[in-house]
Design a protein around this motif. Structure first.
Motif, PDB file in Angstrom:
ATOM      1  N   SER A  12      10.728   1.945  -1.750  1.00  0.00           N
ATOM      2  CA  SER A  12       9.756   2.611  -2.611  1.00  0.00           C
ATOM      3  C   SER A  12      10.454   3.493  -3.633  1.00  0.00           C
ATOM      4  O   SER A  12      10.079   3.517  -4.814  1.00  0.00           O
ATOM      5  CB  SER A  12       8.805   3.467  -1.771  1.00  0.00           C
ATOM      6  OG  SER A  12       8.368   2.754  -0.651  1.00  0.00           O
ATOM      7  N   TRP A  57       0.820  -1.203   0.000  1.00  0.00           N
ATOM      8  CA  TRP A  57       0.000   0.000   0.000  1.00  0.00           C
ATOM      9  C   TRP A  57       0.857   1.257   0.000  1.00  0.00           C
ATOM     10  O   TRP A  57       0.511   2.267  -0.612  1.00  0.00           O
ATOM     11  CB  TRP A  57      -0.955   0.007   1.196  1.00  0.00           C
ATOM     12  CG  TRP A  57      -2.061  -0.972   0.981  1.00  0.00           C
ATOM     13  CD1 TRP A  57      -2.235  -2.170   1.617  1.00  0.00           C
ATOM     14  CD2 TRP A  57      -3.103  -0.869   0.009  1.00  0.00           C
ATOM     15  NE1 TRP A  57      -3.329  -2.812   1.106  1.00  0.00           N
ATOM     16  CE2 TRP A  57      -3.889  -2.039   0.112  1.00  0.00           C
ATOM     17  CE3 TRP A  57      -3.453   0.091  -0.946  1.00  0.00           C
ATOM     18  CZ2 TRP A  57      -4.991  -2.265  -0.686  1.00  0.00           C
ATOM     19  CZ3 TRP A  57      -4.555  -0.136  -1.744  1.00  0.00           C
ATOM     20  CH2 TRP A  57      -5.321  -1.306  -1.609  1.00  0.00           C
ATOM     21  N   ILE A  73       1.886   1.828  -3.605  1.00  0.00           N
ATOM     22  CA  ILE A  73       0.754   2.290  -4.417  1.00  0.00           C
ATOM     23  C   ILE A  73       0.439   3.758  -4.100  1.00  0.00           C
ATOM     24  O   ILE A  73       0.318   4.604  -5.002  1.00  0.00           O
ATOM     25  CB  ILE A  73      -0.491   1.419  -4.139  1.00  0.00           C
ATOM     26  CG1 ILE A  73      -0.264  -0.013  -4.633  1.00  0.00           C
ATOM     27  CG2 ILE A  73      -1.742   2.026  -4.782  1.00  0.00           C
ATOM     28  CD1 ILE A  73      -0.195  -0.144  -6.126  1.00  0.00           C
TER      29      ILE A  73
END
Lengths: 637, 637
Positions: free
Chosen positions: B430, B361, B364
């Motif tokens: 990330s 998550w 995203i």
């Protein structure tokens, strides 16, 4: 911006006893290379204090007690250097820590570009011509010098058993090895300015770059000798000798291999359409040679030197124009900065290095020893070499060779690499001082010496060529690839017209091999392998010949010539231009292929020698008439 | 050859309790930077075993017991990195230690050449023309993007309090700052190949290099905000803002100062006679800018960027030809290698970095956040900017700007610099993924996008110039240095003929100042200070004007022009050559001084505008007639 935690705080001392015993090599106790420290970091509580750092050394199972709410973190610490011993002076220790320059940086960052550039910018033409003498000075001479210096220092040690009690004979020899690496950088700079005789230049330069490689290998062998001394003296000597040969030969092969691989890569791909990529690969391949050799426990310095020579000899021909000038200028700049850095650092470290050990007699003896070692290297070897050489090395050249035995970068780098024991620190101090004194004295006196000894200065390379070959007049109407296939038919014509250089049998053989197999395989030059390989290998030869090579046009021919200019013997017209004039030019322009022309050792084997008959021939495309100018303007700086 | 001791052995663990408490900044416990280890090395007995290493942490008085026959040696160990937590797997830990790449190397070795080269190779002409828009996107846009991303991530964190419990709002903002540094390296490569519209190019390139500098300063400020949070929110915000301004402005000044100092050094010395020394000094001065800024706790990246711009703008004019091409080619190569290294390392570290933290998550949301941040940066700012701009930024350019927000080197370097805490590791994972995905997707889709949006491609700079100025016809018979002294007399003639670029008031002021004071002071260009300074300062001006500058001959004039070519607005004839033709050329060649000519912003203030009257004037030395060709051939690549 993100600063790491850098508060100073102290810990109580805690003794940590190693589980296993140290087995120190070379009679010294060395600190471990790395430490892994375990910290118990409390979790969740972000304001928690006092994590308990737990020391665990380098590896092994680490039984830990219950950690409660803390997480174990392992941090790696690497050895940086030894601190000055005055542990009670905090500020002093901090400064000393900051000033400690990692000697591995010398070996891994600063020396490789210097050595590579030496190989890459070698004046190969004169280097190969004097290969025998250079190798004799470098291999035999450096070894002589090493043992002479070692023996003299041994005498000193036996005279002063008290002050130098930690000095073993092995330490003496080691000192001999590191101090035998000459670095005549100032002398060569003066030679360059004064346009000194090219043979002398080649001897001094060639010896200095080869003996760096030999000194470093020798130092390693002497270390290995110490390790195997318990096997008995003779066995240890053989081990050390074997070690020397093994390291040197394998490093040489590894370096040459990477050089040739780069040449193949640039030949058989379209890399030259992407000059930036090409230059990058060239630089990275060259540096990887060094790293690879070090990883294989070979000598990176030796490998990178021969890689540089191969890159210049083969790969340079395949590069795009942009890459040529780019790589040249980059390595020149790296070399310049690195050299300046080392000499600056030698000077600075004389004052800032915290663990200098001064011994008046050691330094005096060291100066005497290196002078004696150098003399016993140069003069006897020159006498022996002169038996075999047609163009003798005159006595004034020998004096200059003796005089150009300055010590510099390599000696200092070898000395500073290991300063754990007292003898090594004494060596460093002496080496620094010797470097500084020899550079200033020998460098400063070179112009006066050259004048005193009446060494020819202001000699242009082309003039030199003309002098050398003034007795030789040749014409080649019979030069076709056919001749290439039977080089020995007309060979061996000994007579008064034969040049002195022809004596170098090994060199001539290498030329033949190089022109017939190596250059056609690795570069775009003509003749291609299809011309030089026997007929039975034709399919293979076709595979290894590029279309560019087969259709070698005007453009590529000139390209090749530009680079060959430095590589192999070449007619005077190529280098001299207008100054030499048409007579010489026509003498040499006898074939229509530049490559045949430029390898005159080879041609001399095959061609007929016509004394005093000047026959001007032109190439089949009229190219020869413009050679001098073209080569002059197109040659990379 | 000399191998350091590298046996592995283990030590029993011993707890070492720090005397003072750790005061960990930023709610993390960080390991100390350096350890000093004391070894008791036995003296005399060379085969002695078991030295007792004694740990002493970083500094402080170290009371030691009686040491007997042993000598204390202090060895310094420096922090290398954290090891993977699986402390029971010895081999694994060793590999992980070797694969740990020191993130400081990114900042100190790899990033500076990239950033310097960005400044050094900037297409200054279009950069300065769009300075307002670029600065808006970079300063305001990056800040917007940072806060948008931070807020969105904060929302995510509040949605998932369990998995992201260590994430503070500050971490969210920090992530916003590091991910806001765009690096459109692939987009720019494609722009270059396709010859995309130069204004678009300038906007994308200019923004990307400036926002790197801003992102790094912003990240530092957010760290400072966390440190001062206990002072209260408002105070902390002001502190952080003050910190941002302080770091950015001082770094800018420091970088520019060193750049100008290099220019002065090269102008007032005869360095250009020693090109190798000149190039070395140039490189070393430029790199020292970075080191000096870091030592002063400023931002080295910001300093080196502006140093690069100054070096290109001033120093480059004073360099010898050899140094020009050498420095250009070196920085190009360094930049190429460094960029490739970083992108390779991003890819490799995805697989080898041992402490990746994956959160589906988070990733995203991060993608959504950067898209939203980029959109709210580009579109609103463009609308506001278009109010003030005569030549609007069309909507398709805005789409391309939005699309070119790739993440790359700087984001990754900032993320990998600190991976001690879990949030930071999540950020690194990330950021790596975002870099890879955006580079592949955005880079790959750029040509299609350009086609879809009908962005002009294949535009030559000269053509662009012609389009821009097709309505403007001027002639300048009244251009003398006299006019220079009263630039405001005829200024402010607003009319339909006035170019859109004239709106940039700040830029025009800067041009005037630059042409009148900076360039005459720092370079060899005409007009000299003697022409531009008021009469009262004549003695000073004479002192600061070199003889070379006073006797500015044909050669030097062309030199200046070569460099100005990139620097300031220039007539189409200069860049376009034959393609543009004589009409344009004669329109612009109205003065006899190249510098007046090339600074058309300035000239427009002072000159009379003659619409549709083409008057061909020649310079007093006939130089103008050959300008196009000369500039084309002489311009450095």
């Amino acid at each position: 911006m993100i600063k790491q935690f850098f508060n100073h705080y102290s810990l109580p001392n805690t003794s940590v006893i190693p589980e296993h015993n140290y087995t120190a090599n070379n009679s010294q106790l060395l600190p471990p290379d790395a430490l892994w420290i375990k910290f118990n970091v409390p979790v969740g509580d972000h304001n928690a204090m006092t994590p308990a750092p737990v020391v665990t050394n380098t590896s092994g199972p680490t039984p830990v007690g219950p950690t409660g709410t803390s997480v174990e973190r392992y941090y790696a610490y690497v050895f940086k250097g030894e601190l000055i011993n005055r542990y009670d002076e905090k500020a002093d220790r901090q400064i000393s820590e900051k000033a400690t320059f990692d000697p591995e940086i010398f070996f891994n960052i600063i020396l490789p570009p210097i050595i590579f550039n030496a190989g890459y910018s070698l004046k190969r033409r004169f280097f190969f011509r004097n290969l025998g003498a250079i190798m004799a000075y470098a291999f035999i001479g450096t070894t002589i010098s090493c043992f002479i210096v070692g023996s003299i220092m041994r005498v000193l040690v036996s005279l002063m058993p008290e002050t130098l009690k930690e000095f073993s004979f092995n330490d003496c020899l080691y000192f001999g090895a590191i101090i035998s690496a000459t670095d005549p950088v100032t002398v060569l700079a003066i030679f360059n300015d004064l346009h000194v005789d090219v043979t002398l230049y080649a001897l001094v330069f060639g010896e200095s770059i080869l003996n760096d490689a030999i000194a470093i290998t020798l130092a390693g062998s002497i270390d290995s000798f110490a390790k195997h001394y318990n096997l008995g003296f003779v066995a240890a000597v053989f081990r050390a000798f074997g070690n020397f040969v093994y390291i040197f030969v394998l490093s040489f092969l590894q370096g040459s291999f990477i050089g040739c691989a780069t040449a193949l890569l640039t030949k058989f791909t379209k890399l030259c359409d992407f000059p930036l990529l090409e230059s990058s690969l060239f630089v990275l391949m060259s540096y990887s040679t060094f790293l690879m050799a070090e990883a294989l426990e070979l000598s990176g310095i030796v490998a990178v030197l021969f890689c540089g020579i191969c890159q210049a000899h083969y790969t340079f021909n395949n590069l795009s124009d942009e890459s040529r000038s780019r790589t040249k200028s980059i390595f020149e700049l790296c070399n310049f900065i690195a050299e300046n850095f080392i000499f600056t650092y030698i000077g600075v470290s004389m004052f800032t290095f915290p663990r200098h050990l001064w011994s008046f007699w050691f330094i005096i003896f060291a100066f005497l020893a290196i002078a004696a070692g150098r003399a016993l290297n140069v003069y006897p070897l020159s006498i022996i070499l002169n038996f075999g050489r047609q163009n003798k090395i005159p006595i004034n050249f020998q004096h200059v060779l003796f005089f150009s035995g300055l010590r510099g970068a390599m000696a200092f780098a070898l000395a500073i690499r290991n300063t754990i024991t007292e003898p090594r620190r004494l060596m460093l101090t002496s080496t620094s001082l010797i470097s500084i004194v020899t550079v200033i004295v020998c460098g400063g006196c070179t112009p006066a010496l050259l004048q005193q000894l009446r060494v020819p200065v202001g000699v242009e390379e082309a003039e030199h060529e003309m002098l050398q070959f003034s007795g030789v007049r040749r014409s080649g109407s019979a030069q076709t690839p056919q001749d290439l296939r039977s080089p020995s038919i007309t060979g061996g014509q000994d007579g008064p017209t034969r040049s002195a250089y022809e004596k170098a049998w090994l060199v001539r053989k290498w030329y033949n091999f190089d022109v017939r197999f190596m250059k056609p395989l690795l570069t775009h030059s003509r003749p291609s392998l299809m011309d030089t390989l026997p007929d039975c290998c034709l399919p293979l030869a076709r595979l290894l010949t590029t279309t560019q090579q087969m259709s070698a046009d005007e453009y590529h021919r000139r390209d090749d010539e530009d680079s060959d200019d430095d590589l192999v013997l070449q007619p005077a017209g190529g280098g001299g231009g207008a100054g030499v004039g048409g007579l010489q030019e026509s003498n040499f322009s006898r074939t229509n292929s530049t490559d045949y022309q430029s390898t005159e050792e080879y041609s001399r084997d095959t061609g007929a020698y016509l004394t005093n008959s000047v026959i001007a021939t032109t190439g089949n495309n009229g190219y020869n008439t413009s050679r001098g100018g073209a080569a002059d303007s197109g040659r990379p700086a």
